[in-house]
Write a protein that holds these residues in place. Structure first.
Motif, PDB file in Angstrom:
ATOM      1  N   UNK A 152      35.599  56.539  53.953  1.00 37.99           N
ATOM      2  CA  UNK A 152      34.338  55.807  54.013  1.00 37.99           C
ATOM      3  C   UNK A 152      33.693  55.702  52.628  1.00 37.99           C
ATOM      4  N   UNK A 153      33.770  56.796  51.874  1.00 39.82           N
ATOM      5  CA  UNK A 153      33.165  56.780  50.549  1.00 39.82           C
ATOM      6  C   UNK A 153      33.876  55.810  49.611  1.00 39.82           C
ATOM      7  N   UNK A 154      35.198  55.724  49.762  1.00 45.20           N
ATOM      8  CA  UNK A 154      35.971  54.833  48.892  1.00 45.20           C
ATOM      9  C   UNK A 154      35.565  53.382  49.087  1.00 45.20           C
ATOM     10  N   UNK A 155      35.244  52.997  50.324  1.00 41.40           N
ATOM     11  CA  UNK A 155      34.817  51.624  50.591  1.00 41.40           C
ATOM     12  C   UNK A 155      33.559  51.287  49.796  1.00 41.40           C
ATOM     13  N   UNK A 156      32.625  52.244  49.751  1.00 47.58           N
ATOM     14  CA  UNK A 156      31.391  52.015  48.991  1.00 47.58           C
ATOM     15  C   UNK A 156      31.671  52.027  47.496  1.00 47.58           C
ATOM     16  N   UNK A 157      32.538  52.949  47.074  1.00 47.90           N
ATOM     17  CA  UNK A 157      32.848  53.069  45.646  1.00 47.90           C
ATOM     18  C   UNK A 157      33.467  51.792  45.106  1.00 47.90           C
ATOM     19  N   UNK A 158      34.435  51.246  45.823  1.00 42.96           N
ATOM     20  CA  UNK A 158      35.076  50.021  45.350  1.00 42.96           C
ATOM     21  C   UNK A 158      34.085  48.856  45.307  1.00 42.96           C
ATOM     22  N   UNK A 159      33.089  48.903  46.199  1.00 48.48           N
ATOM     23  CA  UNK A 159      32.048  47.876  46.151  1.00 48.48           C
ATOM     24  C   UNK A 159      31.167  48.012  44.920  1.00 48.48           C
ATOM     25  N   UNK A 160      31.134  49.230  44.345  1.00 51.93           N
ATOM     26  CA  UNK A 160      30.325  49.471  43.152  1.00 51.93           C
ATOM     27  C   UNK A 160      30.951  48.876  41.895  1.00 51.93           C
ATOM     28  N   UNK A 161      32.177  48.391  42.022  1.00 57.30           N
ATOM     29  CA  UNK A 161      32.881  47.793  40.878  1.00 57.30           C
ATOM     30  C   UNK A 161      32.037  46.714  40.205  1.00 57.30           C
ATOM     31  N   UNK A 162      31.329  45.943  41.005  1.00 54.55           N
ATOM     32  CA  UNK A 162      30.554  44.820  40.475  1.00 54.55           C
ATOM     33  C   UNK A 162      29.283  45.282  39.769  1.00 54.55           C
ATOM     34  N   UNK A 163      28.957  46.584  39.877  1.00 54.50           N
ATOM     35  CA  UNK A 163      27.739  47.092  39.257  1.00 54.50           C
ATOM     36  C   UNK A 163      28.043  48.001  38.071  1.00 54.50           C
ATOM     37  N   UNK A 164      29.021  48.907  38.240  1.00 52.23           N
ATOM     38  CA  UNK A 164      29.295  49.884  37.181  1.00 52.23           C
ATOM     39  C   UNK A 164      30.583  49.595  36.413  1.00 52.23           C
ATOM     40  N   UNK A 165      31.387  48.663  36.904  1.00 53.08           N
ATOM     41  CA  UNK A 165      32.598  48.290  36.189  1.00 53.08           C
ATOM     42  C   UNK A 165      33.819  49.105  36.593  1.00 53.08           C
TER      43      UNK A 165
END
Length: 285
Positions: A152-165
């Protein structure tokens, strides 16, 4: 009552350690995180919204949705955890500073977050957010809590790509992996012991010595060798890791030809070791 007090103290300590991992290590290095915490960090990076406030609001919504599916004590402990975590996130906000190397921040973020979440989950509670989902999948599907959290955490983390790179996402994955291993160890491995199986023609003597010199119980099974067709007695003993060397010497002194198999016992409770969690104890009552 004493057990409940200890659990609440552990939740408070775990919440503080978790919050310190976020505000002292993760945010200063612009790392992401999973679940609701990851979403609150993304909102902080974008709008400077307080992680403590957004964490409280989002977790409260999820708790309202999932509280009927959780056990009573899990719900109570989760409410305490969410309140404490949100409070400590708010109090420690802005106190951290980036270290010289991002990898150091990544490692320490993973350690602190893993210890904090592990202590909370060990009591039977959750940190809210994806931890609620992880508890539900563990209850109804038998999934490992730690690896459900990782999913579940990985799904959110990969979504953070557009914010933190991309680079910071990769560091975040390392941090998550470290946290997952620590959570797994705290939940299942704090009470790790050694289970020892012994096959010997001097089984009675070994069992007597273990009882008298090591003050440990011994279970004796009746068995038969397939090749020799001879009846044998098999000893089964559970000991602390520190007692293993002493047991080896004891067995070798009595029978240097004994067949010994040593197993890792991930979690042991009962007389002579530890006792079930509050959640299990409440069910038993």
């Amino acid at each position: 009552m004493k057990k409940y007090i200890v659990d609440i103290v552990l939740i408070i300590i775990g919440s503080f350690i978790f919050s310190a991992g976020i505000n002292y290590f993760a945010i200063p290095h612009e790392l992401g995180e999973g679940g609701v915490t990851g979403i609150t960090m993304d909102l902080y990076y974008l709008f400077q919204w307080s992680p403590g406030v957004t964490n409280l609001i989002l977790n409260a919504i999820l708790l309202v949705i999932g509280y009927k599916l959780l056990d009573k004590w899990v719900t109570y402990y989760t409410i305490i955890s969410i309140a404490c975590t949100s409070f400590f996130l708010h109090v420690t906000e802005g106190m951290g500073a980036a270290l010289g190397e991002t990898i150091l921040g990544t490692i320490f973020a993973g350690v602190f977050i893993g210890v904090g979440v592990g202590l909370i989950l060990r009591t039977g509670g959750t940190t809210g957010g994806s931890a609620i989902l992880a508890r539900l999948t563990n209850k109804y599907f038998g999934w490992s809590i730690s690896y459900s959290l990782l999913l579940f955490d990985s799904l959110v983390v990969f979504g953070s790509y557009f914010i933190i790179g991309a680079e910071k996402v990769m560091y975040t994955i390392v941090s998550l992996y470290i946290a997952t291993k620590i959570i797994d160890y705290i939940i299942e491995g704090l009470n790790s012991r050694k289970a020892v199986t012994i096959i010997s023609q001097y089984a009675d003597q070994i069992a007597t010595q273990v009882n008298e010199k090591m003050n440990r119980g011994v279970t004796i099974f009746s068995a038969r060798g397939n090749y020799t067709k001879e009846a044998k007695e098999v000893l089964y003993i559970v000991i602390n890791k520190q007692e293993l060397l002493g047991l080896k010497k004891l067995v070798h002194k009595i029978d240097d030809e004994a067949f010994v198999v040593i197993h890792d016992a991930r979690d042991v409770f009962g007389k002579g070791f530890t006792f079930p969690s509050t959640q299990e104890a409440s069910k038993a009552n």
